[in-house]
Structures are given as C-alpha cells and as structure tokens.
Scaffold this active site. Structure first.
Site, PDB file in Angstrom:
ATOM      1  N   HIS A   1       1.652   2.512 -10.676  1.00  0.00           N
ATOM      2  CA  HIS A   1       0.534   2.975  -9.614  1.00  0.00           C
ATOM      3  C   HIS A   1       1.209   4.009  -8.510  1.00  0.00           C
ATOM      4  CE1 HIS A   1      -2.819   2.988  -6.679  1.00  0.00           C
ATOM      5  NE2 HIS A   1      -3.481   2.175  -7.545  1.00  0.00           N
TER       6      HIS A   1
ATOM      7  N   ARG B   1       2.251  -7.210  -8.917  1.00  0.00           N
ATOM      8  CA  ARG B   1       2.515  -6.655  -7.839  1.00  0.00           C
ATOM      9  C   ARG B   1       2.791  -7.679  -6.592  1.00  0.00           C
ATOM     10  NH1 ARG B   1      -2.891  -3.392  -5.538  1.00  0.00           N
ATOM     11  NH2 ARG B   1      -4.282  -4.898  -5.650  1.00  0.00           N
TER      12      ARG B   1
ATOM     13  N   GLU C   1      -1.470   7.894 -11.977  1.00  0.00           N
ATOM     14  CA  GLU C   1      -0.856   6.700 -12.403  1.00  0.00           C
ATOM     15  C   GLU C   1      -0.914   6.465 -13.879  1.00  0.00           C
ATOM     16  OE1 GLU C   1      -3.867   4.086 -10.560  1.00  0.00           O
ATOM     17  OE2 GLU C   1      -4.027   5.257  -8.968  1.00  0.00           O
TER      18      GLU C   1
ATOM     19  N   ARG D   1       0.703  -1.173   0.103  1.00  0.00           N
ATOM     20  CA  ARG D   1       0.085  -0.172   0.102  1.00  0.00           C
ATOM     21  C   ARG D   1       0.981   1.287  -0.135  1.00  0.00           C
ATOM     22  NH1 ARG D   1      -4.609   0.365  -1.765  1.00  0.00           N
ATOM     23  NH2 ARG D   1      -5.241  -1.359  -0.660  1.00  0.00           N
TER      24      ARG D   1
ATOM     25  N   GLN E   1      -7.651  -8.592  -8.489  1.00  0.00           N
ATOM     26  CA  GLN E   1      -7.597  -6.963  -8.820  1.00  0.00           C
ATOM     27  C   GLN E   1      -6.002  -6.487  -9.078  1.00  0.00           C
ATOM     28  OE1 GLN E   1      -9.847  -3.944  -8.029  1.00  0.00           O
ATOM     29  NE2 GLN E   1      -8.619  -2.730  -6.646  1.00  0.00           N
TER      30      GLN E   1
ATOM     31  N   ASP F   1     -11.658   8.802  -8.315  1.00  0.00           N
ATOM     32  CA  ASP F   1     -11.243   7.494  -8.851  1.00  0.00           C
ATOM     33  C   ASP F   1     -11.512   7.732 -10.158  1.00  0.00           C
ATOM     34  OD1 ASP F   1     -10.157   5.104  -9.500  1.00  0.00           O
ATOM     35  OD2 ASP F   1     -11.363   4.012  -8.213  1.00  0.00           O
TER      36      ASP F   1
END
Ligand code: BG6
Length: 306
Positions: free
Chosen positions: A174, A91, A281, A62, A86, A219
């Site tokens: 990201h 990652r 991003e 995070r 997701q 978002d």
C-alpha cells in the site's frame, strides 16, 4: 564504504554512502521513510506519511508502505478471512527484524553492491494474538526491503506451512507516494485497463486512453491487460517521477481520498495532505491466490526514481 544499518527501539534504519536512506517500523514492517536521490541531486523524501500517523503499534500506520495481507479492504462474509479487520493482520502485527542479507548483486559481482537488503519476518505464531485466531492458518511472511541508489524494492514471500490445508489470500503493498501537487500528477500505463470503481458502487469500467488524472476522490482496483508485466509511471508536471515495476502482483489500486474523505480519516494530517500523496498499490486483490500446503508465493514492487 558500506551501508549503515541500525536497529533502535522499534525502528530499523539503513543509510547508503550516497546519503539515501530507508526507515522501517517493526509494526507492520511498515516502511516509514525513503529518502532517495536522482541525477546527482540530494536525497529527498519520496513517501508520504501523515503528521498524525500512530506509530506505537496500536493502529496501522497512515502513510509509508503498509502491507495488506491476507485480505484487501473489508473481507467478504463468506470466506475464511471474514473475521479479520480491513486490510488484514500484517499491518498491525509486530514483525521481527531478521537482519541484513547479502544481495544477489553482491554474490554475482563478488563485490559489495551499492545497496542494502533488510529482511523482516512474520508468522502465524508471532502475529498479533487477537488477530491470528481470526484466520486459523499456519503461514510465514518474509518481507525484503532493498535500498539502492535511486530505487527501492520491496518483496514479499507468503508460505503456507500447513501440512494439509490450502489457504486463499490477497496481498498488496500500500505505497503512499509523495508528490508536490496532485493537480499536476498523472498515472501512465493504465490506458484501456478494466477497473472496479470503489467510489461508484464497484462498477466495472474501462480506463480511457492516455494517462489517468486525479481530480477528485479516487479508489480503483485496476487489472491492467498486461498483468504484472505492465509498467506504471507516476508523472508530475509532465515529467516521469516514479517508475513502478511489479513482479507477480497483477493488480494496481490507485487511491486518493481527496478533501471530503480526509475529514473522516482521523489520523490523516494535515487535512490538505491529499494534495501531496497518491497511493499506487501493486497487489493481488481482484481474486484470491490459493496456496497449497508447503507452497510459497512471491510478489514484489520495484520503484525507480526517474
Ligand atoms: C485503499 C482502499 O487501498 O486503502 C481504500 O482501496 C481504503 O478503499 C484505503 O480507504 C485506506 O484504507 P485504511 O484502512 O488504511 O483507511
């Protein structure tokens, strides 16, 4: 003097003679920290990392710069990525550190540049075994992190190593930028751009003229008219802070979870940390990139401290 590079445990760190540094976790090849300096000032942290980010490889990090591949967000059901979690498989997979490479600047100037270039690799055979079987393609990713005085460049090359099958993918960097006070932050370069609003039923909207203010949960998947050529700037208190150039990544997601949403994100700490971060991003996520067997795609972001 040269940059110093160390691999200790599952982290690679590089420190420039200027004191600027970068730290990368092998999980996800996630950049955890970038301390950059501008205008002769001290090196300061430029990325936001949650105080409760999980760094043992059991979860995506995070904060910092996680890499999204081969699907952005929750996959649609009718495509080859449908079984992946997701943001895909990169990652949370453990990447390999391929070492320090010579930069183009080193070669062209025949001198030691002031920066350092670190390479990381992930392939279908080294990716997390539980995930790689959910997306059955032979791929290779090369991720290059270049730290220079006042800037950080991250670039990714996706190669299709299949002999006969093409595959479709999305990719995104990201980046969690650190800011002092989100109330003072704006994003410049998106005026007039169409975007899909993920907090309003994916409605397609057009960004108004001027800079984008962040005043609540945000978002959005922007598709700036100029594509990747459109420069983006994060402005704070009226002053340009981060200049973002994109190469081949024609979309830009802008994300801030704001106060309510952070309560439901277990690894987001402190809870008012949303005031100190903004994700901008660069990616290719509004459609799909088709890659034929043997072909490669390269995309990059180049962040300059202003
Ligand atoms: C952003 C998405 O890129 O990532 C958001 O647009 C998502 O919808 C955010 O909430 C964080 O995702 P995750 O999986 O790291 O919680």
């Amino acid at each position: 003097p040269q940059a110093r590079v160390d691999l200790v445990g599952d982290r690679v760190t590089a420190v420039l003679p200027t004191g600027e540094s970068v730290e990368i976790l092998l999980t996800g090849a996630t950049v955890l920290s970038w301390k950059g300096a501008v205008g002769g000032g001290a090196a300061e942290e430029r990325l936001w990392l949650s105080e409760s980010a999980v760094l043992d490889g059991s979860k995506a990090v995070r904060g910092g710069i996680p890499i999204v591949f081969p699907v952005f967000g929750q996959s649609p059901a009718d495509v080859a990525t449908s079984k992946l979690p997701q943001h895909g498989l990169a990652r949370t997979s453990r990447w390999e550190f391929l070492g320090r490479s010579t930069s183009e600047a080193d070669v062209s100037s025949k001198a030691t540049s002031n920066g350092v270039q670190l390479d990381f690799g992930l392939t279908s055979s080294s990716a997390d075994p539980k995930l790689r079987e959910l997306w059955p393609f032979d791929f290779a990713l090369l991720y290059r992190v270049t730290l220079e005085p006042g800037s950080l460049i991250t670039s990714i090359v996706v190669t299709n190593n299949e002999t006969e099958k093409a595959f479709d993918f999305q990719v995104l960097l990201h980046t969690y930028f650190r800011v002092s006070d989100i109330a003072q932050v704006q994003v410049d370069g998106l005026a007039g751009a169409p975007y899909s609003d993920k907090v309003d039923g994916m409605k397609i909207k057009t960004q108004a003229e001027g800079k984008v203010d962040i005043t609540g949960e945000t978002d959005r998947v922007y598709k700036p008219e100029g594509g990747a050529a459109q420069a983006l700037t994060i402005v704070e208190a009226g002053r340009p802070k981060y200049g973002i150039a994109r190469d081949n990544l024609s979309d830009a997601v802008v994300w801030n979870p704001w106060s309510d949403k952070t309560k439901s994100i277990g690894d987001f700490a402190p809870k008012d940390g949303y005031k100190n971060m903004l994700c901008v991003e660069p990616g290719s996520v509004s459609g799909w990139q088709r890659l034929d067997p043997g072909d490669a795609f390269e995309g990059a972001q180049s962040i300059k401290l202003l």
